[in-house]
Design an enzyme around this catalytic site. Sequence first.
Site, mmCIF file in Angstrom:
data_model
loop_
_atom_site.group_PDB
_atom_site.id
_atom_site.type_symbol
_atom_site.label_atom_id
_atom_site.label_comp_id
_atom_site.label_asym_id
_atom_site.label_seq_id
_atom_site.Cartn_x
_atom_site.Cartn_y
_atom_site.Cartn_z
ATOM 1 N N ASN A 53 -10.007 -0.686 -0.693
ATOM 2 C CA ASN A 53 -8.471 -0.469 -0.880
ATOM 3 C C ASN A 53 -8.295 -1.748 -1.709
ATOM 4 O OD1 ASN A 53 -5.975 -1.293 -0.572
ATOM 5 N ND2 ASN A 53 -6.391 -2.220 2.345
ATOM 6 N N HIS A 71 -3.751 6.754 1.564
ATOM 7 C CA HIS A 71 -4.692 5.491 1.673
ATOM 8 C C HIS A 71 -5.707 4.948 1.810
ATOM 9 C CE1 HIS A 71 -4.817 1.671 1.199
ATOM 10 N NE2 HIS A 71 -3.867 1.049 2.505
ATOM 11 N N CYS A 131 0.719 -1.105 0.080
ATOM 12 C CA CYS A 131 0.235 -0.205 0.076
ATOM 13 C C CYS A 131 0.736 1.383 -0.048
ATOM 14 C CB CYS A 131 -0.966 -0.235 1.281
ATOM 15 S SG CYS A 131 -2.368 -1.423 1.492
#
Length: 336
Positions: free
Chosen positions: A292, A262, A115
């Site tokens: 996500n 994020h 990520c």
Amino acid sequence: MPSAVITGTGMCVPERVVTNAELERLVDTSDAWIRTRTGIRERRLVAPGEQASTDLAEGAARQALAAAGVPAQALDLIVVATCTPDYPAMPAVAPLLAGRLGAERAGGFDLSLACTGFVAALATVQAFVRSGAASTALVVGVDVMSSIIDWSDRSTCVIFADGAGAAVVRASPAGDALAGGEVLHASLGMQGNETALVVPAGGSRRPLGAGDAALLARGDNRLRMAGQQTFRFAVTTMAAEIERAARAVGVSPAEFALVVPHQVNERIIAAAIERLGYPRERVVIDIDRWGNTCGGSVPIALDEAVRGGRVQPGDLVCLVAFGAGLSWGSAVLRWR
Ligand code: UT7
């Protein structure tokens, strides 16, 4: 020394919308749990085997190139952040993407930092551009998380999704104010942790072979996450990174016109923002629609902010990311 300026952004997600209601049929979960615990209403997933990271990366890259008005032939560097490349070891996505785009002059590579990947790729490209080693670069963050999700694990399968975002970064010689987001600062951090977020098997530590049926049945070639451990890490890290980024450019967090985090979990973002006393309306949150998307998360949110007119000349924009590794990073852009 030239500055590095983001002159165009783009994104690409698969067409297939998967709602929370559809996941209710797969695991013991509910739309209400997913919405209140994560903020996700729906996500996009590739039809299994039909699209890989290079396909989504190409869509995002083409948009970013068009927005920047740059032909692919002008690119001299392509960096792709992904932890789900098309193939497990080789070839990398970057050369495949260069082939698709016809970027004949470009060199490049993949970078693997889950990520945090896009911020790490942006930090890398900024250094290439500022040093004069590259003048027109493409940065992509992409993941097809559905390819490594354990579809029987309700703590991960409701969160992760597929998507790509991209940015064209150009060298702007001193005195030539190329329009876009100048990368003023980028920094990274990490701390070895093999349990919080890990795909236990299929790498060099635990290669997979014939006779591994039991291990495969257990899903050890899929993502494992210690949810609560990463939750605490994510809240603390996100707040600390925004403060560090602000200090690095000599402002207070309140002076950031926009924070692009994020898209980990809406509750994590809300908790970190609350710690800083930063106004929530100045934080980009699109996890409700995309879930996500790991490496795709920050560049997709940035592209939506740019296209939605949320970034104006003079604005300071803070990108912040964290994830497996453990790893974290931030960048500050000044729009001009
Ligand atoms: O991208 C970077 C890496 N990702 C992260 O950093 C993710 C960070 N963690 C999270 O986002 C959250 O920890 C989760 C969304 C994964 C879980 O939310 P939580 O509020 O921390 O839930 P929990 O783990 O404390 O679990 C609470 C309950 C448990 O049941 P019991 O033990 O209380 O009976 C879980 O089994 O919720 C249960 N649960 C679910 N229930 C319905 C966990 N997942 C689900 C689910 N549906 N999908």
